[in-house]
Design a protein around this motif. Structure first.
Motif, PDB file in Angstrom:
ATOM      1  N   PHE A   1      21.805  17.714  10.133  1.00 19.94           N
ATOM      2  CA  PHE A   1      22.662  16.573  10.458  1.00 19.94           C
ATOM      3  C   PHE A   1      23.775  16.382   9.432  1.00 19.94           C
ATOM      4  N   GLN A   2      23.508  16.733   8.189  1.00 15.92           N
ATOM      5  CA  GLN A   2      24.564  16.700   7.181  1.00 15.92           C
ATOM      6  C   GLN A   2      25.621  17.754   7.484  1.00 15.92           C
ATOM      7  N   SER A   3      25.161  18.934   7.926  1.00 14.53           N
ATOM      8  CA  SER A   3      26.063  20.017   8.295  1.00 14.53           C
ATOM      9  C   SER A   3      26.939  19.628   9.483  1.00 14.53           C
ATOM     10  N   LEU A   4      26.319  19.021  10.496  1.00 12.97           N
ATOM     11  CA  LEU A   4      27.063  18.618  11.692  1.00 12.97           C
ATOM     12  C   LEU A   4      28.092  17.544  11.355  1.00 12.97           C
ATOM     13  N   LYS A   5      27.703  16.605  10.506  1.00  9.66           N
ATOM     14  CA  LYS A   5      28.620  15.535  10.106  1.00  9.66           C
ATOM     15  C   LYS A   5      29.835  16.108   9.388  1.00  9.66           C
TER      16      LYS A   5
ATOM     17  N   ASN B   1      33.619  15.702  10.767  1.00  7.84           N
ATOM     18  CA  ASN B   1      34.593  15.028   9.909  1.00  7.84           C
ATOM     19  C   ASN B   1      35.835  15.877   9.710  1.00  7.84           C
ATOM     20  N   PHE B   2      35.633  17.190   9.544  1.00  7.79           N
ATOM     21  CA  PHE B   2      36.780  18.078   9.352  1.00  7.79           C
ATOM     22  C   PHE B   2      37.700  18.052  10.569  1.00  7.79           C
ATOM     23  N   VAL B   3      37.115  18.159  11.761  1.00  6.50           N
ATOM     24  CA  VAL B   3      37.917  18.190  12.987  1.00  6.50           C
ATOM     25  C   VAL B   3      38.680  16.882  13.174  1.00  6.50           C
ATOM     26  N   PHE B   4      38.004  15.759  13.005  1.00  2.66           N
ATOM     27  CA  PHE B   4      38.635  14.471  13.274  1.00  2.66           C
ATOM     28  C   PHE B   4      39.618  14.040  12.178  1.00  2.66           C
ATOM     29  N   LYS B   5      39.525  14.648  10.986  1.00  7.60           N
ATOM     30  CA  LYS B   5      40.476  14.324   9.930  1.00  7.60           C
ATOM     31  C   LYS B   5      41.663  15.280   9.891  1.00  7.60           C
ATOM     32  N   THR B   6      41.542  16.423  10.575  1.00  7.35           N
ATOM     33  CA  THR B   6      42.639  17.397  10.615  1.00  7.35           C
ATOM     34  C   THR B   6      43.422  17.159  11.892  1.00  7.35           C
TER      35      THR B   6
ATOM     36  N   PRO C   1      38.319  26.440   7.308  1.00  6.27           N
ATOM     37  CA  PRO C   1      37.705  27.181   6.196  1.00  6.27           C
ATOM     38  C   PRO C   1      36.654  28.160   6.725  1.00  6.27           C
ATOM     39  N   ASP C   2      36.452  29.279   6.005  1.00  4.39           N
ATOM     40  CA  ASP C   2      35.526  30.314   6.464  1.00  4.39           C
ATOM     41  C   ASP C   2      34.097  29.789   6.649  1.00  4.39           C
ATOM     42  N   ASN C   3      33.668  28.878   5.785  1.00  3.78           N
ATOM     43  CA  ASN C   3      32.275  28.425   5.834  1.00  3.78           C
ATOM     44  C   ASN C   3      32.022  27.402   6.947  1.00  3.78           C
ATOM     45  N   MET C   4      33.079  27.021   7.686  1.00  2.00           N
ATOM     46  CA  MET C   4      32.908  26.021   8.740  1.00  2.00           C
ATOM     47  C   MET C   4      33.338  26.534  10.110  1.00  2.00           C
ATOM     48  N   ARG C   5      33.581  27.826  10.239  1.00  2.00           N
ATOM     49  CA  ARG C   5      34.129  28.362  11.478  1.00  2.00           C
ATOM     50  C   ARG C   5      33.186  28.152  12.667  1.00  2.00           C
ATOM     51  N   GLY C   6      31.905  28.318  12.465  1.00  2.00           N
ATOM     52  CA  GLY C   6      30.965  28.131  13.564  1.00  2.00           C
ATOM     53  C   GLY C   6      30.986  26.715  14.100  1.00  2.00           C
ATOM     54  N   ARG C   7      30.970  25.730  13.183  1.00  2.00           N
ATOM     55  CA  ARG C   7      30.942  24.329  13.615  1.00  2.00           C
ATOM     56  C   ARG C   7      32.258  23.902  14.265  1.00  2.00           C
TER      57      ARG C   7
ATOM     58  N   MET D   1      24.183  21.673  23.387  1.00  2.00           N
ATOM     59  CA  MET D   1      23.753  22.528  22.284  1.00  2.00           C
ATOM     60  C   MET D   1      24.893  22.936  21.355  1.00  2.00           C
ATOM     61  N   ALA D   2      26.123  22.563  21.680  1.00  2.00           N
ATOM     62  CA  ALA D   2      27.288  23.108  20.976  1.00  2.00           C
ATOM     63  C   ALA D   2      27.245  22.865  19.464  1.00  2.00           C
ATOM     64  N   LEU D   3      27.048  21.615  19.053  1.00  2.00           N
ATOM     65  CA  LEU D   3      27.072  21.317  17.621  1.00  2.00           C
ATOM     66  C   LEU D   3      25.930  22.003  16.883  1.00  2.00           C
ATOM     67  N   PHE D   4      24.748  22.009  17.483  1.00  2.00           N
ATOM     68  CA  PHE D   4      23.609  22.679  16.851  1.00  2.00           C
ATOM     69  C   PHE D   4      23.860  24.183  16.774  1.00  2.00           C
ATOM     70  N   ALA D   5      24.492  24.740  17.814  1.00  2.00           N
ATOM     71  CA  ALA D   5      24.819  26.164  17.799  1.00  2.00           C
ATOM     72  C   ALA D   5      25.789  26.478  16.670  1.00  2.00           C
ATOM     73  N   GLY D   6      26.793  25.603  16.483  1.00  2.00           N
ATOM     74  CA  GLY D   6      27.746  25.820  15.404  1.00  2.00           C
ATOM     75  C   GLY D   6      27.085  25.838  14.038  1.00  2.00           C
ATOM     76  N   HIS D   7      26.131  24.932  13.822  1.00  2.00           N
ATOM     77  CA  HIS D   7      25.381  24.909  12.558  1.00  2.00           C
ATOM     78  C   HIS D   7      24.627  26.224  12.363  1.00  2.00           C
ATOM     79  N   ILE D   8      23.968  26.698  13.404  1.00  2.00           N
ATOM     80  CA  ILE D   8      23.192  27.937  13.303  1.00  2.00           C
ATOM     81  C   ILE D   8      24.104  29.130  13.050  1.00  2.00           C
ATOM     82  N   VAL D   9      25.250  29.172  13.735  1.00  2.00           N
ATOM     83  CA  VAL D   9      26.195  30.274  13.544  1.00  2.00           C
ATOM     84  C   VAL D   9      26.664  30.338  12.094  1.00  2.00           C
ATOM     85  N   ASP D  10      26.950  29.195  11.488  1.00  2.00           N
ATOM     86  CA  ASP D  10      27.400  29.177  10.092  1.00  2.00           C
ATOM     87  C   ASP D  10      26.290  29.570   9.118  1.00  2.00           C
ATOM     88  N   GLN D  11      25.048  29.519   9.570  1.00  2.00           N
ATOM     89  CA  GLN D  11      23.916  29.835   8.701  1.00  2.00           C
ATOM     90  C   GLN D  11      23.428  31.274   8.864  1.00  2.00           C
ATOM     91  N   LYS D  12      23.846  31.965   9.934  1.00  2.00           N
ATOM     92  CA  LYS D  12      23.277  33.270  10.279  1.00  2.00           C
ATOM     93  C   LYS D  12      24.317  34.390  10.190  1.00  2.00           C
TER      94      LYS D  12
END
Length: 420
Positions: A214-218, A222-227, A346-352, A64-75
């Protein structure tokens, strides 16, 4: 207020309340895990059963981790954390009821065991949301210029709770038994829930509310694997914890190798966290961001050596010292990793990003528990710990050879940019 003030983050009232909430939750969670380990091994005398505990938690936490991260960034983060702690309270109450003497006398061991595994599984679901929510909330309570200081105090609080939770668990099992120990855990979860209402609701900083999941998760992946700094720190810590963690086997060492009972078990379990807490308190005055890559490699290498010494030791206090030192160097690793995440995300991606972190590092604790249980079953307890420590040393050596850029990682410039 000077950004060099070691108490900068503590000047904010809500951050102090946040630390109380985090302390109570980590205290309850770590104490609960120890009590469950003790109860399960006492019931089964099977090291594999300890590994299954970790597996039951890691499956939902990772799934559930990735889906949880998406929800956290939205809530909104405060209310989401309230829901997480409420869920943990329900699980703690369930374990309290399962440990009732009348329940233990009425039902077969297998039924009780399955009940414990089920509640641990639901705990993994809660944890999938808990870590990203806490990581995101910190950034909304304090200003950016003191993120490194806030991350250090938050990690220190986590370690202090990890010291006292296991230590009290060992003595609590001896003094009042498993059942009432579960009641203490439930009380601390209620304390965390009550304190959290003193933190105000926070704004949602994600400009892409309603973004397809799925766009959010991608985007997060991408951020993690490129940083490279983030990816390198997460990967190194994940592999080290996966192979180097002997914590899941401590009930076996306490009962069958060192013969120190539940009190000694509590001391062994708390020793790593004591070492880490001391390291973290020291780091508030002596920051670790300079030459961070080299320091992280040295710390993980030291962790592997400590695990080998612990596995070979037949003397209680030598085992305690080895675990203490393993915690001290692990504290260095944790601080550097958290600083990298806070400064680079970035602040808008902290959950993911925090969700990916929980998949890499947090869940490797449970996978490590399963790996330790399996290897202990196959090759014996001592050999399993020595094998894990050796694999940790090899991992560090390989990382240092194939990633020279990570060896040269220095966070001084990032810290100065946030302070300006």
């Amino acid at each position: 207020m000077s950004v060099n003030d070691p108490y900068a983050a503590l000047r904010y009232k809500e951050f102090n309340i946040f630390l109380l909430v985090r302390f109570a939750m980590v205290f309850a969670w770590s104490m609960q895990f120890i009590v469950i380990e003790w109860q399960v091994y006492t019931m089964t005398k099977d090291p594999l059963s300890l590994g299954i505990i970790g597996l039951m938690e890691v499956i939902p936490a990772v799934g559930m981790a990735l889906f949880a991260g998406h929800i956290v960034d939205q809530k909104e983060k405060r209310n989401l954390l309230i829901k997480c702690i409420f869920g943990f309270s329900v699980i703690s109450f369930g374990l309290f009821m399962l440990s009732l003497p009348s329940v233990l006398e009425t039902y077969e061991t297998k039924v009780i065991l399955y009940g414990i595994y089920t509640l641990v599984f639901f705990g993994g679901l809660v944890r999938a949301f808990l870590g990203p929510t806490i990581f995101s909330l910190i950034a909304l309570i304090v200003p950016k210029k003191i993120y490194p200081n806030a991350a250090t105090w938050s990690s220190t609080t986590w370690q202090m709770a990890s010291v006292l939770g296991p230590a009290l668990a060992g003595f609590s099992i001896s003094l009042i038994g498993v059942h009432w120990s579960m009641c203490v855990i439930f009380g601390f979860s209620l304390l965390a829930l009550t304190a959290l209402f003193n933190i105000s609701k926070k704004p949602i900083l994600n400009p892409k509310i309603g973004e397809p999941i799925f766009q959010s998760l991608k985007e997060g992946l991408n951020f993690v694997f490129k940083t490279r700094a983030v990816l390198g720190a997460l990967t190194l810590d994940m592999i080290a914890v996966l192979f180097g963690g002997a914590v899941a086997l401590l009930p076996i060492f306490a009962q069958d190798i060192l013969h120190v009972g539940s009190e000694g078990f509590g001391v062994l379990r708390a020793a790593p966290a004591v070492g880490a807490a001391i390291t973290m308190l020291g780091s508030t005055r002596f920051p670790l961001h300079k030459k961070a890559g080299k320091k992280l490699l040295i710390a993980v290498f030291g962790f592997g050596l400590c695990m080998i010494v612990f596995g070979l030791s037949t003397y209680f206090w030598l085992s305690v010292i080895a675990l203490f030192l393993s915690g001290a160097v692990d504290g260095v690793s944790m601080i550097i990793r958290q600083t990298i995440l806070q400064l680079k995300t970035p602040d808008n991606m902290r959950g993911r990003v925090a969700s990916v972190n929980s998949m890499f590092v947090g869940s490797s604790n449970e996978l490590g528990a399963f790996e330790s249980g399996v290897t202990a079953k196959l090759m014996g307890t001592v050999a399993a710990v020595v094998f894990g420590g050796t694999m940790t040393l090899l991992t560090v050596g390989l990382t240092a050879i194939v990633s020279p850029g990570f060896r040269r990682l220095d966070l001084q410039k990032d810290v100065e940019e946030h302070e300006s």
